[in-house]
Design a protein around this motif. Sequence first.
Motif, PDB file in Angstrom:
ATOM      1  N   ALA A   1       0.806  -1.224   0.000  1.00  0.00           N
ATOM      2  CA  ALA A   1       0.000   0.000   0.000  1.00  0.00           C
ATOM      3  C   ALA A   1       0.840   1.276   0.000  1.00  0.00           C
ATOM      4  N   ALA A   2       2.049   1.236  -0.562  1.00  0.00           N
ATOM      5  CA  ALA A   2       2.843   2.451  -0.717  1.00  0.00           C
ATOM      6  C   ALA A   2       2.263   3.269  -1.858  1.00  0.00           C
ATOM      7  N   PRO A   3       2.461   4.599  -1.850  1.00  0.00           N
ATOM      8  CA  PRO A   3       1.963   5.409  -2.960  1.00  0.00           C
ATOM      9  C   PRO A   3       2.503   4.908  -4.304  1.00  0.00           C
ATOM     10  N   CYS A   4       1.643   4.863  -5.292  1.00  0.00           N
ATOM     11  CA  CYS A   4       1.988   4.461  -6.659  1.00  0.00           C
ATOM     12  C   CYS A   4       2.236   2.963  -6.804  1.00  0.00           C
ATOM     13  N   GLU A   5       1.974   2.188  -5.768  1.00  0.00           N
ATOM     14  CA  GLU A   5       2.203   0.747  -5.844  1.00  0.00           C
ATOM     15  C   GLU A   5       0.931   0.061  -6.330  1.00  0.00           C
TER      16      GLU A   5
END
Length: 242
Positions: free
Chosen positions: A8-12
């Motif tokens: 759930a990291a940004p852009c993942e």
Amino acid sequence: MTTPHASAAPCEFEPQGEGRVTEVIDARSFRLEDGREIRLAGIEPAFPGKSAAERGRVLAVLLAGRHVRLHSDDDTPDRYGRQTVFAWRLPDEVLIQQELLTQGEALVSPEVNDGECAAALLAAEATARETKRGIWADPTAIKNTESPGGILSGIGRYTLVEGKVLSVRQAGATTYLNFGRNWTRDFAVIIPRRALANLAAAGLVPKSLENKRIRIRGFVEARTGPRIEVLQAGQIELIGEK
């Protein structure tokens, strides 16, 4: 075997595999050992005047010979057969787009539809701007709408322009954000009718921008005076407002 990483990291977005970088092609594309050509999503090169080799030098330092994992919200290759992805360098889990932006070597593209991802990229760009790294060492990196000649010098280039919207007018199927009184000479933003739904979905109504100071990003065109066509909400940023 997939390398473990925080979720759930940004852009993942959806995983698109991993690979080793064997060739850096230019400032935003590279080739993997399995033959795939990869194009970095969400950014535009910051130094269009340089050669492909010069622009690719920073990316080569970051990626040459390194392993990456790839994620994308769309696995469809572009018309040149390239995969457009977000890339993390392994094993240190550096998001390459974020690193290029932080170094002032790239600009955020408006094509990122995910709000969390776009916010992370814009924050990285802002960090470079505040610290005057890379392109931001040049005080004229952001063009001023009061100097249309300076904007015209960047025809065909991806550019950031700032200024106050003096008026909003509609002519046929096109809405114009005017930044000067002379409509044939001064800078203006062009918004075609087909883009209004995209703006409305993001809570942007062109008329509400009148008398607001905004930042526009896009490719400069010459239609009598300098113009940037806006098709996506990510091209418009209100200055000093969240």
